[in-house]
Design a protein around this motif. Sequence first.
Motif, PDB file in Angstrom:
ATOM      1  N   PHE A 115      47.559 -45.147  69.043  1.00  0.00           N
ATOM      2  CA  PHE A 115      47.165 -46.499  69.159  1.00  0.00           C
ATOM      3  C   PHE A 115      47.715 -47.163  70.380  1.00  0.00           C
ATOM      4  O   PHE A 115      49.127 -47.366  70.436  1.00  0.00           O
ATOM      5  CB  PHE A 115      47.252 -47.459  68.025  1.00  0.00           C
ATOM      6  N   LYS A 116      46.947 -47.554  71.305  1.00  0.00           N
ATOM      7  CA  LYS A 116      47.631 -48.218  72.638  1.00  0.00           C
ATOM      8  C   LYS A 116      48.388 -49.545  72.185  1.00  0.00           C
ATOM      9  O   LYS A 116      49.330 -49.774  72.981  1.00  0.00           O
ATOM     10  CB  LYS A 116      46.444 -48.422  73.508  1.00  0.00           C
ATOM     11  N   ALA A 117      48.222 -50.297  71.186  1.00  0.00           N
ATOM     12  CA  ALA A 117      48.949 -51.343  70.965  1.00  0.00           C
ATOM     13  C   ALA A 117      50.145 -51.161  70.153  1.00  0.00           C
ATOM     14  O   ALA A 117      50.855 -52.256  70.133  1.00  0.00           O
ATOM     15  CB  ALA A 117      48.195 -52.216  69.903  1.00  0.00           C
ATOM     16  N   THR A 118      50.589 -49.955  69.992  1.00  0.00           N
ATOM     17  CA  THR A 118      51.749 -49.626  69.102  1.00  0.00           C
ATOM     18  C   THR A 118      52.884 -49.340  70.051  1.00  0.00           C
ATOM     19  O   THR A 118      52.530 -48.892  71.290  1.00  0.00           O
ATOM     20  CB  THR A 118      51.556 -48.520  68.103  1.00  0.00           C
ATOM     21  N   LEU A 119      53.939 -49.748  69.622  1.00  0.00           N
ATOM     22  CA  LEU A 119      55.295 -49.645  70.707  1.00  0.00           C
ATOM     23  C   LEU A 119      55.833 -48.010  70.639  1.00  0.00           C
ATOM     24  O   LEU A 119      55.789 -47.584  71.746  1.00  0.00           O
ATOM     25  CB  LEU A 119      56.255 -50.303  70.149  1.00  0.00           C
ATOM     26  N   LEU A 120      55.523 -47.448  69.423  1.00  0.00           N
ATOM     27  CA  LEU A 120      55.903 -45.999  69.120  1.00  0.00           C
ATOM     28  C   LEU A 120      54.601 -45.356  68.439  1.00  0.00           C
ATOM     29  O   LEU A 120      54.006 -45.878  67.730  1.00  0.00           O
ATOM     30  CB  LEU A 120      57.024 -45.830  68.325  1.00  0.00           C
ATOM     31  N   GLY A 121      54.270 -44.187  68.869  1.00  0.00           N
ATOM     32  CA  GLY A 121      53.466 -43.205  67.884  1.00  0.00           C
ATOM     33  C   GLY A 121      54.095 -42.463  66.701  1.00  0.00           C
ATOM     34  O   GLY A 121      55.303 -42.742  66.471  1.00  0.00           O
ATOM     35  N   SER A 122      53.164 -42.003  65.887  1.00  0.00           N
ATOM     36  CA  SER A 122      53.683 -41.449  64.821  1.00  0.00           C
ATOM     37  C   SER A 122      54.858 -40.424  64.845  1.00  0.00           C
ATOM     38  O   SER A 122      55.883 -40.307  64.115  1.00  0.00           O
ATOM     39  CB  SER A 122      52.696 -40.928  63.913  1.00  0.00           C
ATOM     40  N   VAL A 123      54.586 -39.648  65.971  1.00  0.00           N
ATOM     41  CA  VAL A 123      55.652 -38.430  66.092  1.00  0.00           C
ATOM     42  C   VAL A 123      56.864 -39.071  66.579  1.00  0.00           C
ATOM     43  O   VAL A 123      57.978 -38.775  65.960  1.00  0.00           O
ATOM     44  CB  VAL A 123      55.010 -37.156  67.315  1.00  0.00           C
ATOM     45  N   SER A 124      56.905 -39.835  67.597  1.00  0.00           N
ATOM     46  CA  SER A 124      58.187 -40.454  68.383  1.00  0.00           C
ATOM     47  C   SER A 124      58.946 -41.311  67.087  1.00  0.00           C
ATOM     48  O   SER A 124      60.088 -41.084  67.082  1.00  0.00           O
ATOM     49  CB  SER A 124      57.850 -41.166  69.622  1.00  0.00           C
ATOM     50  N   LEU A 125      58.161 -42.006  66.130  1.00  0.00           N
ATOM     51  CA  LEU A 125      58.728 -42.902  65.326  1.00  0.00           C
ATOM     52  C   LEU A 125      59.521 -41.913  64.382  1.00  0.00           C
ATOM     53  O   LEU A 125      60.590 -42.099  63.856  1.00  0.00           O
ATOM     54  CB  LEU A 125      57.987 -43.831  64.545  1.00  0.00           C
ATOM     55  N   HIS A 126      58.891 -40.871  63.884  1.00  0.00           N
ATOM     56  CA  HIS A 126      59.412 -39.761  62.713  1.00  0.00           C
ATOM     57  C   HIS A 126      60.692 -39.245  63.209  1.00  0.00           C
ATOM     58  O   HIS A 126      61.472 -39.107  62.671  1.00  0.00           O
ATOM     59  CB  HIS A 126      58.132 -38.920  62.568  1.00  0.00           C
ATOM     60  N   VAL A 127      60.526 -38.811  64.544  1.00  0.00           N
ATOM     61  CA  VAL A 127      61.856 -38.145  64.987  1.00  0.00           C
ATOM     62  C   VAL A 127      62.958 -38.950  65.359  1.00  0.00           C
ATOM     63  O   VAL A 127      64.087 -38.582  65.117  1.00  0.00           O
ATOM     64  CB  VAL A 127      61.394 -37.219  66.162  1.00  0.00           C
ATOM     65  N   PRO A 134      70.737 -36.679  69.168  1.00  0.00           N
ATOM     66  CA  PRO A 134      70.165 -38.023  70.155  1.00  0.00           C
ATOM     67  C   PRO A 134      68.696 -37.766  70.507  1.00  0.00           C
ATOM     68  O   PRO A 134      68.269 -36.796  70.574  1.00  0.00           O
ATOM     69  CB  PRO A 134      71.079 -38.141  70.980  1.00  0.00           C
ATOM     70  N   VAL A 135      68.034 -39.097  70.266  1.00  0.00           N
ATOM     71  CA  VAL A 135      66.577 -38.955  70.773  1.00  0.00           C
ATOM     72  C   VAL A 135      66.309 -39.735  71.792  1.00  0.00           C
ATOM     73  O   VAL A 135      67.054 -41.062  71.664  1.00  0.00           O
ATOM     74  CB  VAL A 135      65.695 -39.174  69.478  1.00  0.00           C
ATOM     75  N   THR A 136      65.746 -39.584  72.941  1.00  0.00           N
ATOM     76  CA  THR A 136      65.271 -40.313  73.995  1.00  0.00           C
ATOM     77  C   THR A 136      63.660 -40.595  73.877  1.00  0.00           C
ATOM     78  O   THR A 136      63.040 -39.383  74.092  1.00  0.00           O
ATOM     79  CB  THR A 136      65.712 -40.049  75.360  1.00  0.00           C
ATOM     80  N   VAL A 137      63.057 -41.867  73.780  1.00  0.00           N
ATOM     81  CA  VAL A 137      61.895 -42.035  73.581  1.00  0.00           C
ATOM     82  C   VAL A 137      61.435 -42.410  75.245  1.00  0.00           C
ATOM     83  O   VAL A 137      62.112 -43.679  75.414  1.00  0.00           O
ATOM     84  CB  VAL A 137      61.285 -43.063  72.575  1.00  0.00           C
ATOM     85  N   VAL A 138      60.510 -42.142  75.896  1.00  0.00           N
ATOM     86  CA  VAL A 138      60.423 -42.247  77.198  1.00  0.00           C
ATOM     87  C   VAL A 138      58.962 -43.167  77.291  1.00  0.00           C
ATOM     88  O   VAL A 138      57.993 -42.862  76.895  1.00  0.00           O
ATOM     89  CB  VAL A 138      60.158 -41.347  78.065  1.00  0.00           C
ATOM     90  N   HIS A 139      59.052 -44.489  77.792  1.00  0.00           N
ATOM     91  CA  HIS A 139      58.051 -45.397  77.599  1.00  0.00           C
ATOM     92  C   HIS A 139      57.452 -45.418  79.002  1.00  0.00           C
ATOM     93  O   HIS A 139      58.097 -44.957  80.027  1.00  0.00           O
ATOM     94  CB  HIS A 139      58.478 -47.011  77.306  1.00  0.00           C
ATOM     95  N   GLY A 140      56.207 -45.970  79.240  1.00  0.00           N
ATOM     96  CA  GLY A 140      55.441 -46.034  80.356  1.00  0.00           C
ATOM     97  C   GLY A 140      56.382 -46.379  81.655  1.00  0.00           C
ATOM     98  O   GLY A 140      56.299 -46.253  82.621  1.00  0.00           O
TER      99      GLY A 140
END
Length: 140
Positions: A115-127, A134-140
């Motif tokens: 969903f565009k309004a969420t900060l993280l998707g379900s996969v990125s949140l879960h991992v 370590p995990v890096t989440v790349v935002h736009g």
Amino acid sequence: MGRIVVGVDGSEPSLKALRWAVRQAELTGDSVEALNSWEYPATSWASMMPGMPEDFDPQALATVSLTEALQAALGAEGAARISKVVVIGNPAQALLDRAEGANLLVVGARGYTGFKATLLGSVSLHVTQHASCPVTVVHG
């Protein structure tokens, strides 16, 4: 020298994550593994898709999709340097399993289903909550 695992589903956030992972690997000397996973729908998919060829191979389709995404993001030469991994299974679990022993797991903030309004998707949140590295989440 270690490895960096990156989730690639072909979405723009995953392609940004891929490019980020490649730049990080250039700094660290790590190898990069791009992972794409796929699942059968919960219902009988074959009966719901009339005209589906009998030789339909979702694994081959996912492999082609991953190869095309890598080439779009990195060019043919850059894509050739990336290890491609395609597995059947839940995307979050597939990433967690593949990231065992990795130096880093990289994902986009959200993929196609986010969903565009969420900060993280379900996969990125879960991992981020369950990875053993370590995990890096790349935002736009």
